[in-house]
Design a protein around this motif. Structure first.
Motif, PDB file in Angstrom:
ATOM      1  N   ARG A   1       1.543   2.056  -3.467  1.00 41.34           N
ATOM      2  CA  ARG A   1       0.281   2.246  -4.257  1.00 41.34           C
ATOM      3  C   ARG A   1       0.034   1.088  -5.010  1.00 41.34           C
ATOM      4  N   VAL A   2       0.342  -0.161  -4.316  1.00 43.68           N
ATOM      5  CA  VAL A   2      -0.184  -1.328  -5.031  1.00 43.68           C
ATOM      6  C   VAL A   2      -1.130  -1.954  -4.063  1.00 43.68           C
ATOM      7  N   ASP A   3      -2.407  -1.455  -4.326  1.00 42.31           N
ATOM      8  CA  ASP A   3      -3.434  -1.883  -3.330  1.00 42.31           C
ATOM      9  C   ASP A   3      -4.176  -3.194  -3.661  1.00 42.31           C
ATOM     10  N   TRP A   4      -3.303  -4.258  -3.461  1.00 39.34           N
ATOM     11  CA  TRP A   4      -3.784  -5.554  -3.621  1.00 39.34           C
ATOM     12  C   TRP A   4      -4.810  -6.020  -2.387  1.00 39.34           C
ATOM     13  N   ALA A   5      -4.701  -5.378  -1.312  1.00 40.78           N
ATOM     14  CA  ALA A   5      -5.509  -5.686  -0.029  1.00 40.78           C
ATOM     15  C   ALA A   5      -5.941  -4.302   0.455  1.00 40.78           C
ATOM     16  N   ARG A   6      -7.081  -4.295   0.934  1.00 46.24           N
ATOM     17  CA  ARG A   6      -7.686  -2.782   1.300  1.00 46.24           C
ATOM     18  C   ARG A   6      -8.003  -3.027   2.973  1.00 46.24           C
ATOM     19  N   PRO A   7      -7.574  -2.647   3.886  1.00 41.33           N
ATOM     20  CA  PRO A   7      -7.703  -2.704   5.266  1.00 41.33           C
ATOM     21  C   PRO A   7      -9.209  -2.325   5.512  1.00 41.33           C
ATOM     22  N   GLU A   8      -9.961  -3.100   6.656  1.00 42.48           N
ATOM     23  CA  GLU A   8     -11.540  -3.059   6.761  1.00 42.48           C
ATOM     24  C   GLU A   8     -11.413  -3.059   8.321  1.00 42.48           C
TER      25      GLU A   8
ATOM     26  N   ARG B   1       0.618  -1.362   0.062  1.00 40.58           N
ATOM     27  CA  ARG B   1       0.056  -0.034   0.098  1.00 40.58           C
ATOM     28  C   ARG B   1       0.814   1.170   0.167  1.00 40.58           C
ATOM     29  N   ILE B   2       1.930   1.237   0.730  1.00 43.99           N
ATOM     30  CA  ILE B   2       2.997   2.253   0.517  1.00 43.99           C
ATOM     31  C   ILE B   2       3.310   2.655  -0.909  1.00 43.99           C
TER      32      ILE B   2
END
Length: 783
Positions: free
Chosen positions: A453-460, A450-451
């Motif tokens: 900018r590869v948003d493979w996973a999104r925190p929930e 995510r740092i």
């Protein structure tokens, strides 16, 4: 068909050159190409696509290269400038590649080089180029650049992108592949070559009727003819060309008039190279998905039903029965009961519909009609599950490790394998336990990506207590391959690239604090020393109160996460205390004299810092924060919005009693102050929620008397501000607030400022309006 290509030396007569015009991504075209190649047996195969992919052909024989996949070409100096050429198992080009590799027939791509497709105009300054988004609509169809089309006529656009669909529609068919199989392939079983001659003839008629072409189409066809001539000059006796059906007449020489000569084609290409600076590009195979092959994704050569087409191509025995059985499984996965008897009945209905509609076999239309009627009980909602998960589908391809790739991508793949993470395009929810080694490493990987900018996973958000749990929604998308290439300039591993990206972006006080929080969350201790030193220098030299307010919550979060992640954050405590001390010293003077817009922008940062302060250790710095708020609240030049907000924050923190807050509210709403400022003050004071007003009669009475005392002009002036403030309350809060207001003394007829104003009013005429008002107020109160 015998053709003499213009521009060849004397004696180079091509008597056995075949052009196979196809519809991309369709089982009928794929089967026909395979059969035609078997019948024709060429000694050289040319396929529409970028020549940079020639080096990748050898990997087609690798079992790990499983479609859907795509050729990715990206510019070396700007990886965001990229293009994709997708292939499915039912793509004619993919079957042609496999056929050539299996039989060791020389094969190459013949379209414009990706170096020109991704090149910059020569008169443009590269330094002024805006960031380029990846081209996900680039394809092996007739117009790879959708933006290159200049024809605004919808019919002409459809002609270029899917001419076979146009012919099928003219024949009354809504499924172009089914039309291809019924009309062309199935009716020419003895000689599949005749099928492609018929397609070329049909396309010739269409292009003769619509001779308009955009410049890029002419450039591509000139390049393809040039490559065809080169293959003949090299000594090939039987050349096969697989291209979009729209190009077939231009390559077969069946268009009216004299075919373009080599000189003419070279002139077209020289004009392209004269205006375009060729880029240095890299090409590789990347995984693709069925959903990205769908036309609904915006893909120029997309199909409506990639999952259905994949099934038609791979299911050779009882395809209808197998399809409806799979459909039943999709419905059962969504807790929709579907029996075997239902499947049998749906098969019968689909065949009956095909017979009534005079089709040899049920197409997708008949199958979906039978599915809706029998398996879904007429529900379009249930049918939507089938369309998304079966008709379109979300199958993800794979590529071998031998495929060219940047080291960062290789590191991601290796790490994912070691952590048993699948590259699954279907979103799934994952809850990690940070106390376990494997889950903690997964969390590290996803935070670090995510740092980058590869948003493979999104925190929930995760329900329950404890800070050791993390929730994620994980879904891989093909365009993330480009993001990895872009991120590779920061480092060769995920950890090093993420660390360098954080340090490089920490160019301000707030940015540095945010980077520290990210470094702790992603467990990158190697960069913490550098970032902490930068933060200390920024904080010592900064007089920017907004930056300090933004930095404090990030530092507090970093300290809290350090205890869970096991990262030493002792140095951050001193920095956080220093930031808070500077805030306390500069806040009162900094927020005085702000205009309304600046006050509105500052408010969320002020609230976030206020929520973070109690999480710091008790001490002089934390007590100084409340003292600074009290000092600021006493300023005469304080914006009204912040004045009301500071009073509320102090009261909620038990630093101001309710009577003092009520006195402040009364003073803010007193005669002599600007009406708009009063509304701003009320908005700031009530922003914390309606519970305070509901349960504190004194505060509500002050506010109630002020609203009741407004004249018509004043009320119209402040109504938008009040509506915005009270509109943030929950419906239940608004209902309870109305009940509390009605319970105040004199809240009915006595609240009328001028009883004489009702003189002459016929209450019998107003009775229906009053009844409706009571009904509405009763409904609100009941919520």
């Amino acid at each position: 068909m015998a053709r003499l290509l213009p521009g060849l030396p004397a004696g180079h007569r091509v008597s056995t050159t075949r052009v196979f015009g196809v519809r991309h991504h369709g089982p009928g075209s794929a089967r026909a190409v395979r059969a035609a190649l078997e019948r024709y047996s060429p000694d050289r195969l040319l396929i529409e696509g970028p020549p940079e992919a020639d080096a990748l052909v050898g990997l087609v024989a690798e079992p790990e290269l499983r479609p859907p996949v795509a050729v990715l070409a990206y510019r070396n100096d700007d990886p965001a400038a990229a293009a994709f050429w997708p292939f499915a198992v039912f793509s004619p080009e993919w079957q042609a590649l496999h056929w050539a590799v299996e039989r060791d027939v020389p094969v190459s791509f013949m379209d414009l080089p990706a170096a020109l497709v991704l090149g910059r105009p020569k008169d443009d300054d590269p330094a002024e180029q805006a960031p380029t988004e990846p081209h996900t609509d680039t394809d092996t169809d007739t117009d790879t650049e959708a933006e290159a089309a200049t024809d605004t006529d919808d019919a002409a656009t459809r002609l270029r992108t899917d001419p076979i669909a146009l012919l099928a529609g003219a024949a009354g068919h809504d499924d172009p592949e089914r039309w291809w199989e019924d009309v062309v392939e199935n009716r020419s079983p003895d000689d599949p070559l005749d099928s492609f001659d018929a397609v070329t003839e049909a396309m010739t008629a269409v292009r003769t009727a619509h001779p308009e072409h955009d410049e890029r189409t002419l450039q591509r066809e000139a390049q393809m003819r040039k490559q065809l001539r080169a293959a003949v000059k090299a000594g090939a006796e039987r050349v096969a060309v697989v291209c979009g059906a729209w190009h077939a007449p231009a390559l077969a020489g069946t268009l009216p008039g004299k075919p373009p000569t080599a000189t003419a084609d070279n002139a077209v290409l020289r004009q392209l190279t004269a205006t375009t600076q060729a880029a240095k590009v890299t090409a590789t195979w990347v995984p693709w998905t069925h959903s990205r092959l769908a036309s609904s994704s915006g893909y120029g050569a997309g199909v409506d039903s990639p999952g259905w087409y994949g099934h038609l191509f791979t299911a050779t025995d009882h395809p209808l029965e197998h399809w409806l059985s799979a459909t039943a499984r999709v419905l059962r996965d969504h807790d929709l009961p579907t029996s075997t008897a239902n499947v049998i009945e749906a098969v019968r209905l689909a065949r009956t519909l095909a017979a009534v509609r005079e089709r040899p076999e049920p197409g997708l239309t008949e199958v979906l009609d039978a599915t809706r009627a029998v398996l879904c009980d007429g529900s379009d909602l249930s049918l939507g599950f089938v369309v998304r998960e079966a008709v379109v589908g979300e199958q993800l391809g794979s590529v071998p490790d031998a495929a060219p790739t940047v080291p960062l991508t290789a590191d991601v793949r290796a790490t994912a394998r070691s952590l048993r993470i699948k590259f699954d395009p279907k979103p799934r929810e994952v809850v990690l336990d940070l106390r376990t080694r494997n889950d903690r490493r997964r969390s590290q990987l996803w935070w670090r990506l995510r740092i980058l900018r590869v948003d493979w996973a999104r925190p929930e958000q995760v329900t329950g207590t404890g800070t050791f749990k993390e929730g994620w929604t994980v879904a891989w998308r093909p365009e993330l391959e480009v993001r990895l290439v872009e991120a590779s300039l920061w480092g060769t591993t995920v950890a090093s690239a993420a660390g360098h990206r954080l340090v490089d972006g920490a160019d301000s006080l707030a940015g540095c604090a945010s980077a520290i929080a990210d470094a702790i969350t992603a467990e990158l201790p190697d960069v913490l020393g550098d970032l902490t030193g930068r933060l200390d220098r920024f904080a010592a030299a900064s007089a920017d109160i907004t930056g300090l307010l933004q930095a404090l919550p990030a530092l507090v979060r970093a300290q809290r996460y350090g205890s869970v992640r096991g990262v030493d954050t002792g140095a951050l405590a001193d920095v956080a205390q220093a930031v808070l001390t500077r805030l306390c010293a500069g806040l009162p003077a900094a927020i005085g004299g702000l205009n309304d817009d600046a006050a509105r922008d500052l408010r969320p940062h002020l609230e976030a810092a206020h929520e973070a302060v109690p999480l710091l250790p008790a001490g002089a710095a934390r007590d100084g924060w409340y003292g600074a708020l009290a000092e600021a609240a006493d300023r005469r030049d304080l914006p009204a919005l912040l004045g009301g907000r500071l009073v509320r924050l102090l009261m909620d923190a038990d630093r101001m009693d309710r009577q003092a807050a009520a006195d402040r509210l009364h003073a803010a709403l007193s005669v002599g102050r600007d009406t708009t400022d009063k509304a701003w003050w009320v908005e700031g004071f009530t922003a914390g929620g309606a519970l305070l007003l509901i349960h504190d009669r004194a505060l509500l009475s002050v506010l109630d008397r002020w609203v009741a005392g407004l004249d018509a002009d004043e009320f119209l002036l402040v109504a938008p501000l009040l509506r915005r403030g009270f509109g943030q309350f929950e419906p239940a809060e608004r209902g309870n607030l109305l009940t509390a207001a009605r319970a105040l003394g004199g809240s009915d007829s006595a609240r009328v400022a001028d009883p004489g104003a009702l003189a002459g009013v016929d209450l019998r005429v107003a009775a229906p309006v009053l009844a409706t008002a009571r009904l509405l107020l009763g409904e609100v109160r009941g919520r």
